[in-house]
Design an enzyme around this catalytic site. Sequence first.
Site, PDB file in Angstrom:
ATOM      1  NE  ARG A  46      -0.825   1.757   3.800  1.00  0.00           N
ATOM      2  CZ  ARG A  46       0.506   2.330   3.750  1.00  0.00           C
ATOM      3  NH1 ARG A  46       1.784   1.843   4.128  1.00  0.00           N
ATOM      4  NH2 ARG A  46       0.534   3.712   3.785  1.00  0.00           N
ATOM      5  N   GLY A  47       0.344   2.442  -0.111  1.00  0.00           N
ATOM      6  CA  GLY A  47       0.906   3.557  -0.169  1.00  0.00           C
ATOM      7  C   GLY A  47       1.370   4.022  -1.657  1.00  0.00           C
ATOM      8  CB  ALA A  48       0.666   6.894  -3.676  1.00  0.00           C
ATOM      9  NE  ARG A  89      -6.268   0.774  -1.939  1.00  0.00           N
ATOM     10  CZ  ARG A  89      -5.681   1.466  -1.194  1.00  0.00           C
ATOM     11  NH1 ARG A  89      -4.218   1.055  -0.762  1.00  0.00           N
ATOM     12  NH2 ARG A  89      -6.197   2.223  -0.209  1.00  0.00           N
ATOM     13  CD  GLN A 196      -4.016   2.518   6.478  1.00  0.00           C
ATOM     14  OE1 GLN A 196      -4.577   3.025   7.368  1.00  0.00           O
ATOM     15  NE2 GLN A 196      -4.554   2.606   5.344  1.00  0.00           N
ATOM     16  CG  ASP A 237      -2.905   7.858  -2.038  1.00  0.00           C
ATOM     17  OD1 ASP A 237      -2.771   8.206  -0.639  1.00  0.00           O
ATOM     18  OD2 ASP A 237      -2.796   6.766  -2.456  1.00  0.00           O
ATOM     19  CG  ASN A 247      -2.564  11.427   2.230  1.00  0.00           C
ATOM     20  OD1 ASN A 247      -1.965  10.846   1.702  1.00  0.00           O
ATOM     21  ND2 ASN A 247      -2.341  11.823   3.635  1.00  0.00           N
ATOM     22  CE  LYS A 248      -5.499   5.912   3.950  1.00  0.00           C
ATOM     23  NZ  LYS A 248      -6.496   4.982   3.242  1.00  0.00           N
TER      24      LYS A 248
HETATM   25  O1  MRU Z   1      -4.798   3.262   1.862  1.00  0.00           O
HETATM   26  P1  MRU Z   1      -3.319   3.405   1.945  1.00  0.00           P
HETATM   27  O2  MRU Z   1      -2.746   2.870   3.083  1.00  0.00           O
HETATM   28  O3  MRU Z   1      -2.797   2.920   0.637  1.00  0.00           O
HETATM   29  O4  MRU Z   1      -3.143   5.022   1.869  1.00  0.00           O
HETATM   30  C1  MRU Z   1      -1.843   5.623   1.952  1.00  0.00           C
HETATM   31  C2  MRU Z   1      -1.714   7.039   2.287  1.00  0.00           C
HETATM   32  O5  MRU Z   1      -2.767   7.671   2.385  1.00  0.00           O
HETATM   33  C3  MRU Z   1      -0.392   7.640   2.102  1.00  0.00           C
HETATM   34  O6  MRU Z   1      -0.384   8.720   2.692  1.00  0.00           O
HETATM   35  C4  MRU Z   1      -0.369   7.961   0.693  1.00  0.00           C
HETATM   36  O7  MRU Z   1      -0.149   6.855  -0.058  1.00  0.00           O
HETATM   37  C5  MRU Z   1       1.231   8.612   0.643  1.00  0.00           C
HETATM   38  S1  MRU Z   1       2.526   7.335   0.549  1.00  0.00           S
HETATM   39  C6  MRU Z   1       4.077   8.050   0.534  1.00  0.00           C
END
Ligand code: MRU
Length: 347
Positions: A46-48, A89, A196, A237, A247-248
């Site tokens: 996970r994470g962009a 996603r 997270q 993201d 973002n989250k």
């Molecule tokens: O749902 P996730 O855990 O994939 O969400 C991730 C985030 O929101 C991060 O803050 C974002 O991807 C930036 S990662 C460097």
Amino acid sequence: MDLRTIEWKNNGIKIIDQTKLPGELKYMYIRDLKSLWRAIKELKVRGAPALGAAAAWGIYLGIKNSRAGNFGEFSRELHKAARYIASSRPTARNLFWGIERMCCVALRNKYKPISAIKRLLFKEAQKLIEEDRLACRRIGHYGAKLIKDKDTILTICNAGILATIDYGTALGVIYKAKQGGKRLKVYACETRPLLQGARLTTWELKKKGIDVTLICDNMAATLMQQGKINKVIAGADRIAADGDAANKIGTYNLAVLCHYHNIPFYIAAPHSTFDLTIKTGRDIPIEERKAQEVTELFFKRPITAKGIKVFNPAFDVTPHNLITAIITDKGVIRPPYRRNIAKILNG
Ligand code: MRU
């Protein structure tokens, strides 16, 4: 601590299974597209930026055993894999960026033998990943200059090693500032519903020797009111051409709170997170996830009565006017965003 979230090893994609953290640091190998799709959907990876890498390796996984006799056939297989990965996603721009880069390489080399195209695709995935590693370090370099000695920084979700290849965006800034001798404190929002922040960010920061304190998401305002926060840094993201940043879920809350309390609010992200085809944040696709993520504790124990209606968007959009600056691998972008994003990213 040297951690690597994702790499190609033993003929497959090796990832840290993030659903097992912090209890267990468990690696898993992904050797087929269905397993990759599930790993992305279930947030094992996970994470962009990490999703960009997963998508690129995924494309390679999708074609490496292709027996196509000509480019037309090969291209159909490639695009089938691309569409499948893209359906996992919707929000992180990096995932689509990874897919598009791979598809472009195939197309640019369409007159070469299929075996050569396969090799080029493998190389492209490796290149993309090396570029991302460097991009995170550059974000750290530019961002660390904004941090003062003894700052206390609030962050949300996980924008660290676990969300990238091996360094982080928002947390990369913190790592670089610490490396430069600055004494820092970090508060991590737990980040409901999938935690997270609580599970990943505190684990990662502790391992890196950073002074980290966990808070529930609804405690941020109190901390700010008490003058305990100097800066907020979050990842992203997808960032639209006008600087609106997805973002989250909960990031927008923090930006609003920062505005009220006069605290700088920063977004840290590589150029691969920008989507200049999207004019404003209103057009960013926002993932909605299963109700059980909210009604059950990790799908194990119900915390609500049965049948409660749930709204569970995984991301929100912070309007650009609430963002003090966007820290990128190409430099720090400040308002006016539409002009400066185009100038810095294309410059
Ligand atoms: O749902 P996730 O855990 O994939 O969400 C991730 C985030 O929101 C991060 O803050 C974002 O991807 C930036 S990662 C460097």
